[in-house]
Design an enzyme around this catalytic site. Sequence first.
Site, PDB file in Angstrom:
ATOM      1  N   HIS A 195      -4.355  10.789 -16.076  1.00  0.00           N
ATOM      2  CA  HIS A 195      -4.057   9.453 -16.608  1.00  0.00           C
ATOM      3  C   HIS A 195      -4.896   9.233 -17.872  1.00  0.00           C
ATOM      4  O   HIS A 195      -6.039   9.719 -17.960  1.00  0.00           O
ATOM      5  CB  HIS A 195      -4.386   8.389 -15.550  1.00  0.00           C
ATOM      6  CG  HIS A 195      -3.910   7.017 -15.936  1.00  0.00           C
ATOM      7  ND1 HIS A 195      -4.618   6.226 -16.812  1.00  0.00           N
ATOM      8  CD2 HIS A 195      -2.800   6.329 -15.601  1.00  0.00           C
ATOM      9  CE1 HIS A 195      -3.946   5.080 -16.989  1.00  0.00           C
ATOM     10  NE2 HIS A 195      -2.840   5.125 -16.262  1.00  0.00           N
TER      11      HIS A 195
ATOM     12  N   LYS B 175      -5.179   1.302 -10.163  1.00  0.00           N
ATOM     13  CA  LYS B 175      -6.460   1.539 -10.850  1.00  0.00           C
ATOM     14  C   LYS B 175      -7.622   1.104  -9.928  1.00  0.00           C
ATOM     15  O   LYS B 175      -7.524   1.267  -8.718  1.00  0.00           O
ATOM     16  CB  LYS B 175      -6.485   0.819 -12.190  1.00  0.00           C
ATOM     17  CG  LYS B 175      -5.193   1.033 -12.987  1.00  0.00           C
ATOM     18  CD  LYS B 175      -5.268   0.579 -14.400  1.00  0.00           C
ATOM     19  CE  LYS B 175      -3.895   0.687 -15.025  1.00  0.00           C
ATOM     20  NZ  LYS B 175      -3.901   0.686 -16.468  1.00  0.00           N
TER      21      LYS B 175
ATOM     22  N   GLY C 167      -0.526  -2.981 -14.358  1.00  0.00           N
ATOM     23  CA  GLY C 167      -0.800  -4.403 -14.112  1.00  0.00           C
ATOM     24  C   GLY C 167       0.222  -5.104 -13.219  1.00  0.00           C
ATOM     25  O   GLY C 167      -0.150  -5.831 -12.282  1.00  0.00           O
TER      26      GLY C 167
ATOM     27  N   GLY D 205      -1.405  -1.449 -20.644  1.00  0.00           N
ATOM     28  CA  GLY D 205      -2.217  -2.652 -20.474  1.00  0.00           C
ATOM     29  C   GLY D 205      -2.258  -3.553 -21.703  1.00  0.00           C
ATOM     30  O   GLY D 205      -3.111  -4.432 -21.791  1.00  0.00           O
TER      31      GLY D 205
ATOM     32  N   SER E 280       3.055  -1.167 -19.837  1.00  0.00           N
ATOM     33  CA  SER E 280       3.445  -2.586 -19.860  1.00  0.00           C
ATOM     34  C   SER E 280       4.856  -2.828 -19.315  1.00  0.00           C
ATOM     35  O   SER E 280       5.622  -3.625 -19.865  1.00  0.00           O
ATOM     36  CB  SER E 280       3.291  -3.142 -21.281  1.00  0.00           C
ATOM     37  OG  SER E 280       1.931  -3.103 -21.670  1.00  0.00           O
TER      38      SER E 280
ATOM     39  N   GLU F  67       3.296   8.102 -20.966  1.00  0.00           N
ATOM     40  CA  GLU F  67       2.666   6.796 -21.114  1.00  0.00           C
ATOM     41  C   GLU F  67       1.986   6.713 -22.479  1.00  0.00           C
ATOM     42  O   GLU F  67       0.850   7.212 -22.640  1.00  0.00           O
ATOM     43  CB  GLU F  67       1.617   6.589 -20.031  1.00  0.00           C
ATOM     44  CG  GLU F  67       2.168   6.659 -18.621  1.00  0.00           C
ATOM     45  CD  GLU F  67       1.243   5.930 -17.659  1.00  0.00           C
ATOM     46  OE1 GLU F  67       1.638   4.873 -17.173  1.00  0.00           O
ATOM     47  OE2 GLU F  67       0.125   6.404 -17.429  1.00  0.00           O
TER      48      GLU F  67
ATOM     49  N   GLU G  89      -6.634   6.899 -18.883  1.00  0.00           N
ATOM     50  CA  GLU G  89      -7.970   6.316 -18.658  1.00  0.00           C
ATOM     51  C   GLU G  89      -8.960   7.392 -18.212  1.00  0.00           C
ATOM     52  O   GLU G  89     -10.146   7.319 -18.522  1.00  0.00           O
ATOM     53  CB  GLU G  89      -7.870   5.166 -17.646  1.00  0.00           C
ATOM     54  CG  GLU G  89      -7.236   3.940 -18.304  1.00  0.00           C
ATOM     55  CD  GLU G  89      -6.493   3.021 -17.360  1.00  0.00           C
ATOM     56  OE1 GLU G  89      -6.686   3.105 -16.133  1.00  0.00           O
ATOM     57  OE2 GLU G  89      -5.691   2.207 -17.871  1.00  0.00           O
TER      58      GLU G  89
ATOM     59  N   ASN H 205       0.373   2.017 -10.011  1.00  0.00           N
ATOM     60  CA  ASN H 205      -1.012   2.509 -10.143  1.00  0.00           C
ATOM     61  C   ASN H 205      -1.940   1.295 -10.142  1.00  0.00           C
ATOM     62  O   ASN H 205      -1.985   0.541 -11.102  1.00  0.00           O
ATOM     63  CB  ASN H 205      -1.140   3.287 -11.463  1.00  0.00           C
ATOM     64  CG  ASN H 205      -2.583   3.644 -11.783  1.00  0.00           C
ATOM     65  OD1 ASN H 205      -3.451   3.648 -10.903  1.00  0.00           O
ATOM     66  ND2 ASN H 205      -2.847   3.950 -13.046  1.00  0.00           N
TER      67      ASN H 205
HETATM   68  C1  PEP Z   1      -0.787   2.573 -16.148  1.00  0.00           C
HETATM   69  O1  PEP Z   1      -1.933   2.303 -15.862  1.00  0.00           O
HETATM   70  O2  PEP Z   1      -0.334   3.707 -15.889  1.00  0.00           O
HETATM   71  C2  PEP Z   1       0.027   1.560 -16.824  1.00  0.00           C
HETATM   72  C3  PEP Z   1       1.192   1.919 -17.290  1.00  0.00           C
HETATM   73  O3  PEP Z   1      -0.510   0.302 -16.915  1.00  0.00           O
HETATM   74  P1  PEP Z   1       0.254  -1.036 -17.418  1.00  0.00           P
HETATM   75  O4  PEP Z   1       1.574  -1.103 -16.681  1.00  0.00           O
HETATM   76  O5  PEP Z   1      -0.657  -2.154 -17.048  1.00  0.00           O
HETATM   77  O6  PEP Z   1       0.475  -0.895 -18.879  1.00  0.00           O
END
Ligand code: PEP
Length: 251
Positions: free
Chosen positions: A95, A11, A235, A173, A213, A167, A97, A9
């Site tokens: 998601h 973003k 990320g 993040g 992460s 998640e 966010e 992803n």
């Molecule tokens: C995400 O945005 O779905 C995510 C898991 O981000 P990160 O891997 O950066 O934690």
Amino acid sequence: MRRKIIAGNWKMHKTPSETERFIRKFLDLVPKEPSCKVIIFPPFTSLERAGRFLAPTTVELGAQDVHFHDNGAFTGEIASSMIKECGGNYVLVGHSERRTHFQESDTIVNRKLVAAIHGNLAPIICIGETITEYRAGTTKQRLEAQLSGGLSKIDPSQLASILIAYEPVWAIGTGETAAPATAQRTIEYIRQWIAGKYNAASADMVPILYGGSVTAANTRDLLAQPDIDGLLVGGASLDPHSFAAIVIASE
Ligand code: PEP
């Protein structure tokens, strides 16, 4: 046996030319036919370019969101058919966010899920608890609410095209990954919940990913858990080397 899935992803990152550069490099670094399914979720404006470069490959394409109407006066929104024509077969729905910054409720998530299925996109419904809920020990209640709201009126045949991403919001993040055994326990609970609402066969089929992460260093341990079918990576999916390292670690 459920095939492992590695999803990236991006973003709000990468222009179309940056997308093209990423894909060229990434394809050089991964096997042509990896044993896992790889899916990339660029921003809407990069979908067409990504679709063109991914078409001759085994790498799949998805969008980060979708509107619940097919078309109409919805300034700024994108419909399933638009994603489909760019080569997208998947879409992220709900998601954290979007839930946090754009006030997406479980009702909206459900409408998007239904629209995605009708538009022949496979939705990945994202669910997860906040740090406050985690500390209060109310993770299961939060997930239960997101699952029952998000999957409302979804029948077993529709469930067959849905994926779930667990998640934990506190892991997104932050560099703080859920311990593999903790992620396993929670994802096992999600699978049991699906079995209770639908049936054991549906629960056994539905792919459930972990996100939060993820890096190449924790990929193997997470994927070694029996109920974790794949990883949703934020990320670490932005750099072709680190994303390729995750794909290779999943082999
Ligand atoms: C995400 O945005 O779905 C995510 C898991 O981000 P990160 O891997 O950066 O934690």
